[in-house]
Design an enzyme around this catalytic site. Structure first.
Site, PDB file in Angstrom:
ATOM      1  N   THR A  68      -6.392   2.732  -5.239  1.00  0.00           N
ATOM      2  CA  THR A  68      -6.120   1.301  -5.079  1.00  0.00           C
ATOM      3  C   THR A  68      -7.000   0.457  -5.999  1.00  0.00           C
ATOM      4  O   THR A  68      -6.542  -0.533  -6.576  1.00  0.00           O
ATOM      5  CB  THR A  68      -6.336   0.877  -3.619  1.00  0.00           C
ATOM      6  OG1 THR A  68      -5.349   1.516  -2.799  1.00  0.00           O
ATOM      7  CG2 THR A  68      -6.217  -0.632  -3.454  1.00  0.00           C
ATOM      8  N   ASP A 123       1.017   0.113  -5.111  1.00  0.00           N
ATOM      9  CA  ASP A 123      -0.205   0.363  -5.885  1.00  0.00           C
ATOM     10  C   ASP A 123      -0.317   1.796  -6.395  1.00  0.00           C
ATOM     11  O   ASP A 123      -0.839   2.039  -7.479  1.00  0.00           O
ATOM     12  CB  ASP A 123      -1.446  -0.019  -5.076  1.00  0.00           C
ATOM     13  CG  ASP A 123      -1.617   0.802  -3.799  1.00  0.00           C
ATOM     14  OD1 ASP A 123      -0.618   1.353  -3.301  1.00  0.00           O
ATOM     15  OD2 ASP A 123      -2.758   0.881  -3.293  1.00  0.00           O
ATOM     16  N   HIS A 124       0.172   2.777  -5.623  1.00  0.00           N
ATOM     17  CA  HIS A 124       0.118   4.176  -6.067  1.00  0.00           C
ATOM     18  C   HIS A 124       1.011   5.010  -5.151  1.00  0.00           C
ATOM     19  O   HIS A 124       1.636   4.490  -4.225  1.00  0.00           O
ATOM     20  CB  HIS A 124      -1.321   4.714  -6.074  1.00  0.00           C
ATOM     21  CG  HIS A 124      -2.049   4.559  -4.765  1.00  0.00           C
ATOM     22  ND1 HIS A 124      -1.763   5.321  -3.646  1.00  0.00           N
ATOM     23  CD2 HIS A 124      -3.052   3.718  -4.391  1.00  0.00           C
ATOM     24  CE1 HIS A 124      -2.557   4.973  -2.652  1.00  0.00           C
ATOM     25  NE2 HIS A 124      -3.347   3.990  -3.080  1.00  0.00           N
ATOM     26  N   GLU A 181       0.808  -1.212   0.000  1.00  0.00           N
ATOM     27  CA  GLU A 181       0.000   0.000   0.000  1.00  0.00           C
ATOM     28  C   GLU A 181       0.848   1.273   0.000  1.00  0.00           C
ATOM     29  O   GLU A 181       1.732   1.450   0.846  1.00  0.00           O
ATOM     30  CB  GLU A 181      -0.927   0.000   1.230  1.00  0.00           C
ATOM     31  CG  GLU A 181      -1.705   1.257   1.468  1.00  0.00           C
ATOM     32  CD  GLU A 181      -2.697   1.543   0.356  1.00  0.00           C
ATOM     33  OE1 GLU A 181      -2.819   2.721  -0.031  1.00  0.00           O
ATOM     34  OE2 GLU A 181      -3.351   0.596  -0.136  1.00  0.00           O
ATOM     35  N   HIS A 224      -0.793   3.564   4.855  1.00  0.00           N
ATOM     36  CA  HIS A 224      -1.823   4.369   4.192  1.00  0.00           C
ATOM     37  C   HIS A 224      -1.929   5.712   4.893  1.00  0.00           C
ATOM     38  O   HIS A 224      -1.737   5.813   6.100  1.00  0.00           O
ATOM     39  CB  HIS A 224      -3.174   3.636   4.256  1.00  0.00           C
ATOM     40  CG  HIS A 224      -4.230   4.197   3.343  1.00  0.00           C
ATOM     41  ND1 HIS A 224      -4.821   5.421   3.571  1.00  0.00           N
ATOM     42  CD2 HIS A 224      -4.807   3.698   2.216  1.00  0.00           C
ATOM     43  CE1 HIS A 224      -5.707   5.658   2.620  1.00  0.00           C
ATOM     44  NE2 HIS A 224      -5.708   4.631   1.780  1.00  0.00           N
TER      45      HIS A 224
END
Length: 661
Positions: A274, A449-450, A230, A390
């Site tokens: 996500t 993911d980003h 994440e 996150h």
């Protein structure tokens, strides 16, 4: 004031500055003018309510933009039930006291009306005033649109970043524009036909790269793990804070002699974040220009996704996530994608200190996942989605093992602490795979993911990276995320090819030796020697080894801004080809999704997914898992004589130590 202080709209000239001041006026006049069609107190209260709604809209966009560098669309609002979960912590972190100033005028007007400082005009309604205000509003908007088009042609006909829409036409127009787009989704699907697929196939077949014979089928029959890291960015690989390595376990995995690591791999997500990453990973299709395709289309669309393809090749397929199954509409989308099992939070033990933000803490989640992994019949495809790293990057003190950085930016400074925690959880999981024997039987894919830190923190990012400042090109390069493929069969090393999440599915299919010459995929194999290396971003920008376009600027591969008027003809041709490829990829992806075009086309050796056969409730899932173990007898626990491997999983999670005590 909000445009200038809370949004990064990239004002480059006097015309854009003027439009920024001008664009609230047409819609403000149109909406406030509604009250002029009525009489007496009602006129005044209608205008106050309109002003309140506009203030709420501006306030909501301020908070959303501060977190996601984008504006609230109706696609996002439509999916709010699946994404609002656990947002309380984030909102409290990002609110500034000055944000509430947008409500000041409404409060003053309400008080003035309540204490009769304003005396309503009770004379007969003159509806012509309302009509005049509406006509003037339309005229002013026409002027606004004309000026906007003169500065940025094809503003509404091409897929642009939402920042462009707000910069030129305003946040009120964007609300109506996104509502129109949402309405169009229904109409587009209705009007789509089988002939639309031919254009898609023509593009896909022309751009499909040939598999590399050195790798095709090399991992055939092996288990596949997808470790979803994440918000983990590439710059954290080998990064040191105060001389201390932040992610030593991931660094070792990245440099392992059997790990192929890609150092020019980019995330390509849009508003879906996500969910967009998962969509690209599993379907080789882009997310939408606004909203999330998983929430908007995941329940209804036809897909030919990787889990379904692997299921039909004899694999068990499972996704594991320590949050509720409805988040991002996973509990419905995964059925459309063909996942046999979805182990969501209902499958995991939870206590007050087990979760943070968006679900179970990574160490606890991965440790508990072992009991499901060992029951999956082999070969299996298992995706594990971590969440602790996150935003807002808060971590309870007992789990902190490294000091925060000292940039002065709260968003940035906690990032190393949660990244370290993710790294420790990753290390524990890899140790378990080695002890259980799965390490040598599996292909282990790990990817970010980003972004974790958005472009809205350029000063803090520059300080973190030891630079004086960051250019638009630098910020584009910071969209790199790690992508690693490990297997005992592979010769490791750093691969410099340019690629992104859209390319993962075809890469894995070729490695596993699955025929892939008639599927509809917009990515291509990262290991192919003849692949197109143009990496399209969701906002229409792109990067490549040759030239990159970020906003309205073009850069060479050294990060130098290029004067497009001085490009050679060959460079102009390359630039046009790259832009055409980017535009076509995004456009066709949107058409496939919004028109549900895959319902009209099925590749050879693929059966359409029957969503009704999948049930993810705990009782149903466990019953299906036990039945599969009984039939196939290839699960790890079966091969271990029925003995569990859970005791091989070692974690230093303090919450679990407290439980043991």
């Amino acid at each position: 004031m909000t445009y200038q202080n809370n949004f990064s709209l990239g004002i480059n000239n006097a015309m854009q500055q003027f439009l920024l001041f001008f664009n609230p006026i047409p819609f403000g006049l149109l909406l406030l003018g509604i009250g002029l069609y009525f009489r007496g107190k009602l006129t005044y209260w209608i205008q106050i309510i309109v002003s309140l709604v506009q203030s709420i809209w501006l306030f909501a966009n301020t908070l959303y933009y501060r977190e996601f560098s984008d504006f609230l669309s109706f696609g996002i609002i439509k999916s709010s039930s699946s994404v609002s979960n656990n947002l309380g912590t984030s909102i409290l972190e990002i609110i500034h006291p000055t944000d509430f100033l947008v409500f000041l005028d409404v409060l003053i007007l309400i008080l003035m009306m309540s204490f009769k400082v304003i005396q309503p005009d009770m004379s007969t309604t003159k509806r012509r005033y309302g009509a005049i205000s509406s006509v003037v509003a339309v005229v002013l908007f026409s002027i606004n649109l004309s000026l906007a088009e003169s500065d940025r042609s094809q503003l509404l006909s091409r897929t642009f970043d939402n920042n462009y829409i707000v910069k030129y036409l305003g946040v009120d127009f964007f609300a109506g524009y996104s509502a129109y787009q949402t309405h169009q989704q229904t109409a587009t699907r209705k009007n789509a036909s089988k002939s639309d697929v031919d254009k898609v196939l023509d593009f896909v077949n022309k751009n499909r790269s040939q598999p590399n014979v050195s790798y095709y089928g090399k991992e055939k029959g092996k288990n596949v793990f997808i470790l979803h890291l994440e918000s983990f960015q590439q710059f954290m690989i080998n990064y040191k804070s105060d001389g201390e390595e932040v992610t030593p376990n991931i660094n070792r995995f990245y440099k392992d002699q059997h790990t192929m690591s890609f150092d020019n791999f980019f995330h390509q997500v849009g508003q879906g974040k996500t969910s967009d990453a998962e969509t690209m990973l599993e379907t080789s299709m882009f997310g939408l220009p606004s909203g999330s395709s998983m929430t908007s289309y995941g329940s209804s669309n036809t897909y030919q996704a990787l889990p379904a393809i692997l299921d039909q090749q004899g694999y068990s397929t499972a996704s594991m996530h320590g949050d509720v199954g409805s988040f991002w509409n996973r509990d419905n989308t995964y059925k459309s994608w063909g996942y046999q099992y979805f182990f969501d939070s209902s499958y995991y033990d939870d206590k007050d200190d087990y979760s943070i933000g968006y679900g179970l803490k990574d160490k606890i989640f991965l440790q508990q996942s072992a009991k499901y992994i060992e029951q999956l019949p082999q070969p299996f495809y298992a995706k594990l989605i971590t969440v602790t790293n996150h935003y807002p990057y808060d971590l309870d003190k007992q789990n902190q093992s490294i000091d925060k950085t000292k940039t002065g930016d709260k968003t940035v400074d906690g990032y190393v602490q949660t990244s370290r925690y993710l790294d420790q959880a990753f290390g524990e999981f890899i140790d378990y795979l080695k002890k259980s024997g799965l390490y040598d039987k599996s292909v282990i894919v790990a990817y970010g993911d980003h972004y974790g830190i958005s472009d809205n923190h350029p000063k803090a990012l520059a300080k973190l990276l030891g630079k004086d400042s960051l250019s638009s090109y630098d910020l584009a390069m910071l969209q790199k995320v790690p992508f690693m493929i490990h297997s005992s069969n592979l010769s490791g090393g750093i691969n410099h090819t340019y690629g992104g999440e859209i390319d993962v599915m075809p890469t894995l299919m070729d490695l596993l030796g699955i025929k892939n010459d008639d599927t509809i995929q917009l990515g291509n194999d990262l290991l192919s020697t003849d692949r197109n290396q143009t990496v399209a971003f969701r906002n229409g920008d792109f990067v490549s080894p040759d030239l990159s376009k970020i906003g309205s600027k073009v850069y060479d591969n050294q990060g130098n801004k290029v004067n497009t008027k001085k490009l050679t003809q060959q460079q102009k041709d390359i630039l046009k080809e790259q832009q055409d490829h980017t535009d076509k990829s995004l456009s066709l992806s949107d058409k496939i999704t919004t028109g549900d075009l895959l319902r009209f086309y099925t590749p050879q050796n693929f059966d359409k997914v029957d969503k009704s056969q999948y049930k993810y409730k705990y009782s149903d899932g466990m019953k299906a898992l036990k039945e599969a173990q009984r039939k196939k007898k290839t699960s790890l626990i079966e091969q271990n004589g029925g003995k569990s491997t859970e005791d091989l999983y070692k974690t230093d999670a303090p919450e679990l130590k407290d439980d043991d005590e």
